[in-house]
Design a protein around this motif. Structure first.
Motif, PDB file in Angstrom:
ATOM      1  N   GLY A   5       0.811  -1.211   0.000  1.00 51.52           N
ATOM      2  CA  GLY A   5       0.000   0.000   0.000  1.00 51.52           C
ATOM      3  C   GLY A   5       0.848   1.267   0.000  1.00 51.52           C
ATOM      4  O   GLY A   5       0.511   2.253  -0.647  1.00 51.52           O
ATOM      5  N   THR A  45      -7.345  -1.283  -6.245  1.00 51.90           N
ATOM      6  CA  THR A  45      -7.463  -2.124  -5.045  1.00 51.90           C
ATOM      7  C   THR A  45      -7.435  -3.607  -5.351  1.00 51.90           C
ATOM      8  O   THR A  45      -7.781  -4.418  -4.497  1.00 51.90           O
ATOM      9  N   GLN A  72      -6.464  -6.643  -2.790  1.00 49.48           N
ATOM     10  CA  GLN A  72      -6.234  -6.076  -1.466  1.00 49.48           C
ATOM     11  C   GLN A  72      -7.322  -6.513  -0.487  1.00 49.48           C
ATOM     12  O   GLN A  72      -8.489  -6.616  -0.839  1.00 49.48           O
ATOM     13  N   HIS A  97      -6.326  -2.729   3.511  1.00 48.99           N
ATOM     14  CA  HIS A  97      -5.533  -2.066   2.486  1.00 48.99           C
ATOM     15  C   HIS A  97      -6.423  -1.366   1.458  1.00 48.99           C
ATOM     16  O   HIS A  97      -6.058  -0.322   0.917  1.00 48.99           O
ATOM     17  N   TYR A  98      -7.581  -1.957   1.184  1.00 47.63           N
ATOM     18  CA  TYR A  98      -8.564  -1.319   0.307  1.00 47.63           C
ATOM     19  C   TYR A  98      -8.954   0.046   0.873  1.00 47.63           C
ATOM     20  O   TYR A  98      -8.955   1.063   0.169  1.00 47.63           O
ATOM     21  N   MET A 137      -8.190   3.652  -0.864  1.00 40.24           N
ATOM     22  CA  MET A 137      -9.330   4.399  -1.388  1.00 40.24           C
ATOM     23  C   MET A 137      -9.675   5.628  -0.546  1.00 40.24           C
ATOM     24  O   MET A 137     -10.053   6.672  -1.100  1.00 40.24           O
ATOM     25  N   LEU A 146     -16.498  -0.669  -4.873  1.00 43.74           N
ATOM     26  CA  LEU A 146     -15.663   0.525  -5.007  1.00 43.74           C
ATOM     27  C   LEU A 146     -16.392   1.586  -5.829  1.00 43.74           C
ATOM     28  O   LEU A 146     -16.421   2.756  -5.466  1.00 43.74           O
TER      29      LEU A 146
END
Length: 597
Positions: free
Chosen positions: A466, A490, A493, A497-498, A502, A525
């Motif tokens: 990341g 992403t 992930q 981490h997403y 984001m 997302l």
């Protein structure tokens, strides 16, 4: 398969990656192994398929038996006859010049007679519904087709255990759904023992599993039925996203427990009247503000065949017809859309629809056959790639593909140094001593924006995935672009981490006014962050609308190989007619709740 007091430590590490693993998998079971990044999921998979300790040496204690035999005594070849693995990146698994050759590889190595080999290949291909494309080369196949070839390849040995390592990571939503259905068929109809390692819980539960194993910090912390796992608080504690329909029910005050059958949106029991009242209490989402366009695409047409240079690599997804003529995925026809200033736009569509080609055209890597691209109202046809990069930044899916220097600072300063060098050459001026100081100020400012300033003197190798992603963004931000294009920001992930990536991009958009174009297969997302969605299908614009409108239109979903969100399914079951408003309210409240924490 039985793990007993099993632990493993890689040779290069001080601490073990797996500790005290006790796990039994019965014949014919279908289990899902969940866990955040770095939890030990992949290490466990490597133990099952024999890569540990044969390819990845280390210290192992305890025991592992596969189908009643000690795995250590079987070796990697012996294990391959009992357990077949389908890798996350199927390109790494291809060895043949055609799909048929690849499926036949194991039988070929066993010196199976040709007639018998052909029979096995045909049977395995039919099993995964791939018999019509055996003569195609790997580069002619879509991501889903490649995965089917890998499945067929392990089935030619008639293995009893099938191990799938993140099977959904590189697939569009519709293809991922088909993949889960194929895996389920192999378990139910062929009696295969199936182990799925994946962090996209809701997508895997499109078809039932027997148990969910949750791993964190190298230990098994839960081994539960799906209904018990979904009813617990373990998912949230370990950073795994629960299904969206359950999150929506929690917002309405519904209690989540095993008795309501929470494992699927079609089975969950809930108070529909309560849900309708919650939806009705929300305000209708208004149109997002539009303050002119930062980028406009007008009547754009493109075909790879028209590009000069016979040595140009064939793009992924190229298809060759039986007559020999080629039809290339990525061809674009009459494309027109705009990206509003300070907005987030999602570019979606199935593999090969033309999304990456569109990004390449905007950045100047390819030239359109016709049409125009306007940046802040001005045609940029005459701008070079370098000149466009000062206005439009492009961030690749894998940050390792963009990083050139061992030190963080040098990586972020590269673009600025190149720009100053080009400026001096054009002007004929000598190097100025203050230039490096100016570069340093701009690099440090981008580091502060990206949260990397404390690490400004670190080596790149010390960064997490990341942080490397943020470094590539910082390198581009230092050039001062107003538009960022991010390819699958992403992919692969876990939820932590997403969120890290984001939420950072969201703040960059809201606080700095930088417009974002997100190329993604992640429908959540798109719902959660995008202001508008541009949908591509077969090289044409299928729709330009709000994300909630796109994901509640079954016609668009089917044509573009997208996936209905479970929020939409829940709204339909509850009899909510204003389902777009319902979805928008959920996304808004979810975002507010997260930012308060």
């Amino acid at each position: 398969m039985v793990f007993k007091d099993f632990s493993f430590r890689y040779r290069s590490q001080v601490a073990p990656s797996l500790t005290g693993i006790n796990l039994s998998v019965n014949r014919g079971e279908k289990i899902l192994i969940l866990g955040p990044s770095g939890s030990g999921k992949s290490t466990l998979a490597h133990c099952i398929n024999g890569l540990i300790p044969n390819a990845f040496p280390g210290k192992m204690t305890g025991s592992l038996s596969i189908l009643g035999e000690d795995a250590a005594g079987l070796g990697i070849f012996g294990i391959s006859k009992k357990a077949g693995t389908v890798l996350q990146d199927t390109d790494d698994q291809f060895v043949g010049q055609s799909a048929g050759e690849d499926i036949a590889f194991a039988a070929e190595n066993d010196m199976v007679p040709v007639a018998e080999m052909r029979r096995r290949v045909k049977e395995a291909a039919e099993l995964v519904q791939f018999e019509e494309a055996l003569t195609k080369a790997p580069q002619e196949l879509s991501g889903g087709q490649k995965q089917r070839v890998s499945m067929a390849g392990v089935l030619t040995d008639d293995v009893e255990i099938l191990l799938f390592d993140e099977p959904l990571a590189n697939l569009d939503p519709a293809t991922g759904k088909q993949s889960i259905e194929t895996i389920d068929m192999l378990n139910r109809e062929q009696g295969k023992t199936v182990i799925i390692i994946e962090h996209r819980l809701e997508d895997v539960l499109h078809r039932p599993v027997d148990r969910i194993i949750l791993i964190d910090e190298g230990r098994i912390i839960a081994d539960l039925s799906p209904e018990d796992m979904l009813s617990s608080d373990l998912l949230g504690k370990t950073g795994i996203r629960e299904p969206l329909y359950l999150s929506a029910l929690r917002f309405t005050g519904c209690s989540i427990h095993a008795g309501i059958r929470p494992e699927h949106v079609e089975t969950v029991v809930f108070d529909a009247e309560k849900l309708r009242a919650w939806a009705a209490a929300g305000e209708r989402a208004g149109e997002s503000c539009r303050d002119g366009a930062i980028l406009e695409i007008r009547d754009l047409n493109f075909c790879y065949d028209a590009q000069p240079g016979s040595l140009r690599p064939r793009p992924e997804g190229t298809h060759i017809s039986a007559g020999g003529a080629s039809k290339r995925h990525g061809t674009l026809e009459n494309i027109s859309f705009s990206i509003p200033k300070s907005s987030i736009t999602a570019l979606v569509g199935k593999n090969g629809a033309g999304k990456s080609t569109m990004a390449a055209l905007i950045c100047g890597f390819y030239k359109p056959a016709s049409g125009s691209i306007l940046y802040e109202g001005k045609d940029i046809a005459d701008l070079s790639i370098r000149e466009r990069a000062e206005k439009i930044g492009f961030v690749m899916q894998n940050p390792n593909h963009m990083i050139s220097f061992p030190l963080i600072y040098d990586e972020a300063a590269l673009g600025l140094r190149n720009r100053e060098l080009a400026s001096r050459k054009n002007s004929g001026h000598e190097t100025k001593l203050h230039e490096e100081n100016e570069i340093r100020e701009k690099v440090y400012e981008s580091f502060r924006i990206c949260g990397l300033y404390p690490y400004r003197n670190w080596p790149v190798g010390a960064l997490s995935f990341g942080m490397k992603k943020r470094l590539t963004i910082a390198s581009i931000l230092s050039l001062g672009p107003s538009l960022l294009i991010l390819d699958e920001p992403t992919a692969g992930q876990d939820l932590r981490h997403y969120r890290e990536i984001m939420d950072f991009l969201f703040r960059l958009n809201r606080d700095k006014g930088i417009s974002l174009l997100l190329i993604t297969h992640d429908m959540h997302l798109m719902l959660e962050y995008a202001d508008q969605a541009v949908v591509l299908s077969e090289g044409r614009i299928l729709a330009i609308d709000s994300p909630s409108a796109v994901l509640t239109d079954d016609s668009i979903i089917e044509k573009a190989s997208l996936k209905r969100t479970s929020l939409y399914d829940l709204a339909l079951r509850a009899g909510i007619t204003e389902y777009q408003g319902f979805i928008n309210r959920f996304i808004s409240l979810d975002r507010e709740k997260r930012y308060r924490q």
